[in-house]
Design an enzyme around this catalytic site. Structure first.
Site, short mmCIF file in Angstrom:
data_model
loop_
_atom_site.label_atom_id
_atom_site.label_comp_id
_atom_site.label_asym_id
_atom_site.label_seq_id
_atom_site.Cartn_x
_atom_site.Cartn_y
_atom_site.Cartn_z
N HIS A 209 -70.32 13.11 23.92
CA HIS A 209 -68.41 12.44 23.97
C HIS A 209 -68.66 12.59 22.96
O HIS A 209 -69.28 11.29 22.46
CB HIS A 209 -68.74 11.65 25.02
CG HIS A 209 -67.20 11.44 25.85
ND1 HIS A 209 -66.35 10.63 25.28
CD2 HIS A 209 -66.62 12.17 26.43
CE1 HIS A 209 -65.35 10.69 25.88
NE2 HIS A 209 -65.40 11.42 26.97
N ASP B 82 -68.56 17.15 32.69
CA ASP B 82 -67.76 18.22 33.17
C ASP B 82 -69.09 19.19 33.45
O ASP B 82 -68.87 20.40 33.67
CB ASP B 82 -67.07 19.29 31.35
CG ASP B 82 -66.01 18.19 31.30
OD1 ASP B 82 -65.42 18.23 31.80
OD2 ASP B 82 -65.88 18.05 29.66
N1 ACO Z 1 -74.48 21.26 21.77
C1 ACO Z 1 -74.38 21.29 20.58
N2 ACO Z 1 -74.46 20.32 19.30
C2 ACO Z 1 -73.62 20.08 19.52
C3 ACO Z 1 -72.90 18.69 20.52
C4 ACO Z 1 -73.23 19.64 21.82
N3 ACO Z 1 -72.27 19.31 22.98
N4 ACO Z 1 -71.89 17.84 20.54
C5 ACO Z 1 -72.20 18.39 19.36
N5 ACO Z 1 -72.89 18.66 18.53
C6 ACO Z 1 -73.42 18.57 17.36
C7 ACO Z 1 -72.12 19.78 16.44
O1 ACO Z 1 -72.30 21.25 16.24
C8 ACO Z 1 -72.64 18.40 15.24
O2 ACO Z 1 -73.13 18.98 14.50
P1 ACO Z 1 -73.58 19.06 12.45
O3 ACO Z 1 -72.78 17.56 12.04
O4 ACO Z 1 -74.51 19.55 12.53
O5 ACO Z 1 -72.09 20.14 12.69
C9 ACO Z 1 -72.56 17.26 16.12
O6 ACO Z 1 -72.88 17.48 16.91
C10 ACO Z 1 -70.92 16.05 15.47
O7 ACO Z 1 -70.12 17.08 16.89
P2 ACO Z 1 -68.95 16.49 16.73
O8 ACO Z 1 -68.52 17.77 17.37
O9 ACO Z 1 -68.30 16.16 14.85
O10 ACO Z 1 -68.82 15.51 17.69
P3 ACO Z 1 -68.21 14.88 18.61
O11 ACO Z 1 -68.68 13.58 19.06
O12 ACO Z 1 -67.16 14.74 18.26
O13 ACO Z 1 -68.10 15.79 19.50
C11 ACO Z 1 -67.50 17.09 21.44
C12 ACO Z 1 -68.18 15.26 21.02
C13 ACO Z 1 -66.40 17.63 21.15
C14 ACO Z 1 -67.37 16.79 23.07
C15 ACO Z 1 -68.71 17.47 21.26
O14 ACO Z 1 -69.55 16.53 22.12
C16 ACO Z 1 -68.16 19.13 21.89
O15 ACO Z 1 -67.59 19.77 21.84
N6 ACO Z 1 -69.41 19.37 23.27
C17 ACO Z 1 -69.18 20.57 24.16
C18 ACO Z 1 -68.37 20.70 24.78
C19 ACO Z 1 -68.04 19.76 26.04
O16 ACO Z 1 -68.30 19.73 26.70
N7 ACO Z 1 -66.58 19.15 25.47
C20 ACO Z 1 -66.01 18.20 26.98
C21 ACO Z 1 -65.79 17.09 26.53
S1 ACO Z 1 -65.67 15.72 27.42
C22 ACO Z 1 -63.85 15.77 27.73
O17 ACO Z 1 -63.10 16.49 27.25
C23 ACO Z 1 -63.96 16.11 28.92
#
Ligand code: ACO
Length: 366
Positions: free
Chosen positions: A251, A305
């Protein structure tokens, strides 16, 4: 030379407080743990919209206001009938929301319109779902509360109390979450003095994506793909090796576990089949371990989620309704943010950073 005026973002809000470092979430100052223990969803609607804890009279008022507004206007009926049956409910919701003639198409939105949005949402989603499954429409039941009536209209049978309680808690926990991507979209649209129907359509478009409200169905797809507890480790390793994302983890705001995830873990257990819950628990355990190993400096945590999806399945909702159900819960917050935005309105213009070439001569280019 005059200094450029300050760009305007959306930052100030008095609705939901999030301390992502300590894992504290509040609605109008009340901790989410207290809110979910003491208030039903209709009371949360009132709390978010008005800013104070509703007393007995206000609770009855909001309950009857929402009940009185469940029916759909004829224009929406006509749009619904014109949609292809296979339209996914989230797309149907986005389309029909923009046709809700008296969820106003004029600025500024009012409290009455915010309540109409909350009240009509379940009727719309249930109708869209039943249309997509060739089932006949189930009319709202005025004896039932907001959440029980939603289950009734989707399923066509009286929902058992434990399912209503679980879904009610889900609605409460998802009622608002500050200026998330979808709420930001809503506020940007309103900042131009556009109307609530347009703003909610934009919010739904943002919510639909799998990194936001589109994540819950992906969580179950993931658990299905894993299949059994003994496959969890191999599946997660393979997915992370291929740079895949584990839905339900991470998150942008929290640096510790989201308190809603903590609560949903136990609420989901009450309604999920034991083998589904056991698989989810094992998946979570391995996912957190592997994510931490791979990114020790930026630990990721279970988000709302993951167990939200397990709970929605446990109350008998089909996957195409997961994202629309998230949206229905969030209509309370969207209403509150709409009113807050217009009360302090300025056109949103986020700061930008230009990364293109410096000014260059047209004639020098070959
Ligand atoms: N699984 C695997 N790797 C992840 C995940 C995850 N769930 N979340 C982040 N990472 C990794 C990314 O691949 C990225 O790696 P990199 O730097 O090597 O490319 C790094 O962590 C940073 O990712 P970002 O997307 O920039 O981080 P941010 O904190 O902005 O992302 C997000 C938040 C989009 C929710 C992310 O954690 C994600 O994609 N989670 C899975 C989808 C999800 O569950 N969404 C619901 C969110 S809650 C809501 O909206 C109610």
């Amino acid at each position: 030379m005059n200094a450029s005026p300050e760009p305007v973002g959306v930052g100030d809000t008095a609705i939901t407080g999030i301390d992502g470092g300590r894992g504290v979430l509040t609605y109008r100052g009340f901790r989410i743990e207290d809110v979910v223990a003491h208030l039903g969803y209709e009371q949360v609607v009132r709390l978010l919209l008005s800013g104070h804890r509703p007393d007995e009279t206000e609770t009855q008022e909001v309950q009857s206001e929402l009940r009185a507004r469940r029916d759909l206007p004829p224009t929406v009926e006509r749009v619904l009938e014109s949609l292809p049956e296979e339209t996914p409910p989230i797309d149907g919701l986005r389309t029909t929301v923009s046709a809700m003639d008296d969820v106003a198409r004029v600025y500024p939105p009012t409290l009455r319109e915010a309540l109409e949005l909350v009240a009509r949402g379940p009727t719309l989603v249930a109708r869209l779902f039943r249309q997509s499954t060739h089932a006949s429409f189930v009319a709202p039941d005025q004896e039932l509360g907001h959440v029980a009536n939603y289950l009734w209209m989707v399923q066509g049978t009286r929902p058992p109390p434990e399912r209503v309680r679980a879904l009610e808690r889900y609605f409460v926990l998802l009622g608002d979450h500050g200026i998330s991507a979808s709420t930001f979209a809503l506020r940007i649209v309103l900042s131009t003095r556009s109307d609530l129907a347009s703003a909610v359509s934009a919010a739904l478009g943002a919510l639909k994506g799998p990194l936001h409200g589109g994540a819950p169905p992906e969580v179950l797809e993931m658990l299905d793909a894993v299949g059994s507890i003994d496959q969890v480790e191999a599946w997660i390793d393979r997915t992370l090796d291929q740079r895949g994302r584990l839905y339900g983890f991470g998150h942008p705001t929290y640096r510790v576990e989201d308190p809603r995830a903590t609560l949903l873990r136990s609420f989901a257990q009450e309604v999920a089949p034991p083998d589904r819950y056991a698989l989810a628990r094992r998946f979570e355990e391995v996912a957190l371990e592997r994510l931490t190993q791979r990114r020790p400096d930026q630990p990721l945590f279970t988000n709302v989620d993951f167990y939200g999806a397990v709970l929605l399945e446990g109350v008998g909702l089909p996957r195409p309704l997961f994202t629309p159900t998230f949206a229905l819960a969030r209509t309370a917050g969207w209403g509150a943010h709409a009113l807050e935005q217009v009360a302090q309105n300025r056109l949103v213009r986020p700061p930008e950073r230009y990364t293109g070439p410096s000014p260059r001569s047209w004639s020098d280019e070959t």
